[in-house]
Design an enzyme around this catalytic site. Sequence first.
Site, PDB file in Angstrom:
ATOM      1  N   THR A 155      -1.586   5.625   2.562  1.00 48.34           N
ATOM      2  CA  THR A 155      -2.833   4.851   2.569  1.00 48.34           C
ATOM      3  C   THR A 155      -2.807   3.924   3.770  1.00 48.34           C
ATOM      4  O   THR A 155      -1.810   3.251   4.025  1.00 48.34           O
ATOM      5  CB  THR A 155      -2.961   4.008   1.283  1.00 48.34           C
ATOM      6  OG1 THR A 155      -2.944   4.871   0.151  1.00 48.34           O
ATOM      7  CG2 THR A 155      -4.261   3.209   1.289  1.00 48.34           C
ATOM      8  N   LEU A 167       0.859  -1.174   0.000  1.00 53.84           N
ATOM      9  CA  LEU A 167       0.000   0.000   0.000  1.00 53.84           C
ATOM     10  C   LEU A 167       0.899   1.228   0.000  1.00 53.84           C
ATOM     11  O   LEU A 167       2.006   1.198   0.544  1.00 53.84           O
ATOM     12  CB  LEU A 167      -0.890   0.037   1.245  1.00 53.84           C
ATOM     13  CG  LEU A 167      -2.004  -1.011   1.365  1.00 53.84           C
ATOM     14  CD1 LEU A 167      -2.732  -0.836   2.689  1.00 53.84           C
ATOM     15  CD2 LEU A 167      -2.979  -0.917   0.203  1.00 53.84           C
ATOM     16  N   ASP A 168       0.432   2.310  -0.590  1.00 56.59           N
ATOM     17  CA  ASP A 168       1.183   3.562  -0.544  1.00 56.59           C
ATOM     18  C   ASP A 168       1.406   3.987   0.906  1.00 56.59           C
ATOM     19  O   ASP A 168       0.595   3.677   1.789  1.00 56.59           O
ATOM     20  CB  ASP A 168       0.424   4.668  -1.279  1.00 56.59           C
ATOM     21  CG  ASP A 168       0.337   4.424  -2.775  1.00 56.59           C
ATOM     22  OD1 ASP A 168       1.157   3.657  -3.307  1.00 56.59           O
ATOM     23  OD2 ASP A 168      -0.564   5.010  -3.410  1.00 56.59           O
ATOM     24  N   ARG A 169       2.461   4.726   1.144  1.00 57.70           N
ATOM     25  CA  ARG A 169       2.796   5.167   2.501  1.00 57.70           C
ATOM     26  C   ARG A 169       1.615   5.832   3.204  1.00 57.70           C
ATOM     27  O   ARG A 169       1.340   5.562   4.386  1.00 57.70           O
ATOM     28  CB  ARG A 169       3.965   6.163   2.453  1.00 57.70           C
ATOM     29  CG  ARG A 169       4.411   6.670   3.821  1.00 57.70           C
ATOM     30  CD  ARG A 169       5.378   7.823   3.712  1.00 57.70           C
ATOM     31  NE  ARG A 169       4.726   9.030   3.208  1.00 57.70           N
ATOM     32  CZ  ARG A 169       5.337  10.203   3.053  1.00 57.70           C
ATOM     33  NH1 ARG A 169       6.636  10.307   3.323  1.00 57.70           N
ATOM     34  NH2 ARG A 169       4.678  11.248   2.597  1.00 57.70           N
ATOM     35  N   ARG A 220      -5.802   6.814  -6.977  1.00 60.95           N
ATOM     36  CA  ARG A 220      -5.522   8.244  -6.885  1.00 60.95           C
ATOM     37  C   ARG A 220      -5.615   8.909  -8.256  1.00 60.95           C
ATOM     38  O   ARG A 220      -6.196   9.991  -8.412  1.00 60.95           O
ATOM     39  CB  ARG A 220      -4.143   8.450  -6.252  1.00 60.95           C
ATOM     40  CG  ARG A 220      -4.052   7.844  -4.867  1.00 60.95           C
ATOM     41  CD  ARG A 220      -2.624   7.629  -4.389  1.00 60.95           C
ATOM     42  NE  ARG A 220      -1.938   8.891  -4.126  1.00 60.95           N
ATOM     43  CZ  ARG A 220      -0.692   8.967  -3.680  1.00 60.95           C
ATOM     44  NH1 ARG A 220       0.007   7.852  -3.470  1.00 60.95           N
ATOM     45  NH2 ARG A 220      -0.134  10.143  -3.455  1.00 60.95           N
TER      46      ARG A 220
END
Length: 210
Positions: free
Chosen positions: A64, A60-62, A160
């Site tokens: 998120t 997961l993105d940082r 996003r």
Amino acid sequence: MCDYAPPDAPPEVLHRDDDLLIVVKPEGLLSVPGKAPELADCLETRLRAADPQVLLVHRLDRDTSGIMVFARNRAAQRHLGLQFEKRYVTKRYVALVAGAMAEPGGTVTLPMMADWPNRPRQMVHEDGRRAVTRWQRLAVDGDVTRVALWPETGRSHQLRVHLLALGHPILGDQLYGTRAAARMMLHAEELGLRHPTGGAVLSFRAPCPF
């Protein structure tokens, strides 16, 4: 100067067995180490400190938050990797986006590729890879919409970029958004998969914190 200041709280563990470790990643913590030494602290490293068998399956993105699955042996890692590759894993996200969405839902099918001069940004491009996101409007509060998202593909920054393309960037998204918030308002709320041993269908949920 690095502005990385991950939270100290340990991740919540939803499930652990011989094959799987299901946890809730907090917002602001990297999934894996970054290239710079000051970006070494991450969810993977923290989990391995307590359980050296932990193996990465996805990211997961940082900024998120939400559910992540790790494997606890190589066979399980391969099995789970194939599930992600073949789109057998189901994922549901919740986001707060800028603007009142007029439509009740839909599907975004815009291909994506890296915006190389502006990495790590991604962009919609006709020569990009297939990217599909289903979405549903949950509630509208003034000029903010709560939306549920089901990514059918797993491109980097897909949710996003697709929401930006709809004209409704995620609140607090520092790469693609225009409105500040306490955090990026994107959370991986539900995850469904088959157990690597036996194939039982498993479903996990981490309620949205915003």
